[in-house]
Design an enzyme around this catalytic site. Structure first.
Site, PDB file in Angstrom:
ATOM      1  N   TYR A 107      25.567 -12.675 -39.597  1.00 49.62           N
ATOM      2  CA  TYR A 107      26.633 -11.688 -39.809  1.00 49.62           C
ATOM      3  C   TYR A 107      26.287 -10.751 -40.967  1.00 49.62           C
ATOM      4  CZ  TYR A 107      31.408  -9.879 -40.262  1.00 49.62           C
ATOM      5  OH  TYR A 107      32.519  -9.070 -40.327  1.00 49.62           O
TER       6      TYR A 107
ATOM      7  N   LYS B 282      25.850  -6.638 -40.768  1.00 45.75           N
ATOM      8  CA  LYS B 282      26.727  -5.724 -41.500  1.00 45.75           C
ATOM      9  C   LYS B 282      25.954  -4.906 -42.538  1.00 45.75           C
ATOM     10  CE  LYS B 282      30.426  -6.546 -39.199  1.00 45.75           C
ATOM     11  NZ  LYS B 282      31.012  -5.506 -38.336  1.00 45.75           N
TER      12      LYS B 282
END
Length: 240
Positions: free
Chosen positions: A146, A150
């Site tokens: 993740y 991002k």
């Protein structure tokens, strides 16, 4: 005057949480909103048009883009909000967990921006807002996949701000990096953990979806006409 009057906006990941709040905020400000998600879209607002498609499906995204440009004629705003998590410490993270998060959170954005960005360049103006995360700025234990996506979202934002402004086009690209926000996802987090999160913010609380939606609204509107290539952190002063 409504801030997005007569604008056509696409919002991905719009079936719940922050995405739904953004779609509803845009509609309230006068936009015609195309809400995109792979799950059922629960809207009854006449200015929100639901479209079920998986952002990782390149053919499906192309059909979607052709359909909405034929119907509405233009796209003024794109909010890339679709994203997922599959958390684990790196030694326990499977290849499937890695690939799935990369495909949705990075390839999904690429698939739709590859169509919408050039379209905005041709019409001469537009605003793209990518939803990043505090985890992409500072990292977080158990979120290698993740955090990587991002951080990549922020990098793509800065690159697209340069690419889509070529040849005099007034296309702006920015990102918003939320901290921890009070969505349904947080209802499964133990209160002790939530209290720790609140304690790490300068404002002593978690954020609300409306506070992210308002930041996105600002970047989508003409009020931010001289802002591009910027990552706006909306996290209450949190540091992981």
């Amino acid at each position: 005057m409504l801030r997005l009057e007569n604008k056509v906006a696409i919002v991905t990941g719009a079936s719940q949480g922050i995405g739904r709040c953004i779609a509803e905020t845009f509609a309230r400000e006068g936009a015609k909103v195309i809400a995109v998600d792979m799950n059922k879209l629960p809207y009854e607002n006449k200015n929100i048009y639901g479209y079920e498609v998986n952002v990782t499906d390149r053919n499906g995204i192309k059909v979607f883009f052709d359909t909405i440009t034929e119907k509405f004629g233009r796209v003024d705003i794109l909010v890339n909000n679709a994203g997922i998590t599959r958390d684990a410490l790196i030694q326990k993270m499977t290849e499937e967990m890695w690939d799935l998060v990369i495909n949705v959170n990075l390839k999904g954005l690429f698939n739709i921006a590859q169509l919408v960005g050039p379209h905005m360049m041709e019409q001469g103006i537009g605003s793209i807002i990518n939803i990043a995360s505090i985890v992409g700025e500072y990292g977080n234990v158990g979120q290698t996949n993740y955090a990587a996506t991002k951080a990549g979202v922020i990098g793509m934002t800065k690159t697209w701000a340069k690419e889509f402004a070529r040849k005099g086009a007034k296309v702006r690209v920015n990102s918003v990096a939320p901290g921890y926000i009070n969505t349904d996802m947080m209802k499964t987090v133990p209160e002790k953990v939530l209290e720790n999160m609140r304690g790490k913010t300068m404002l002593g609380r978690l954020g609300e979806p409306e506070e992210i939606a308002n930041a996105v609204l600002f970047l989508a509107s003409d009020e931010s006409s001289y802002i591009t290539g910027h990552n706006l952190s909306v996290n209450g002063g949190m540091r992981l």
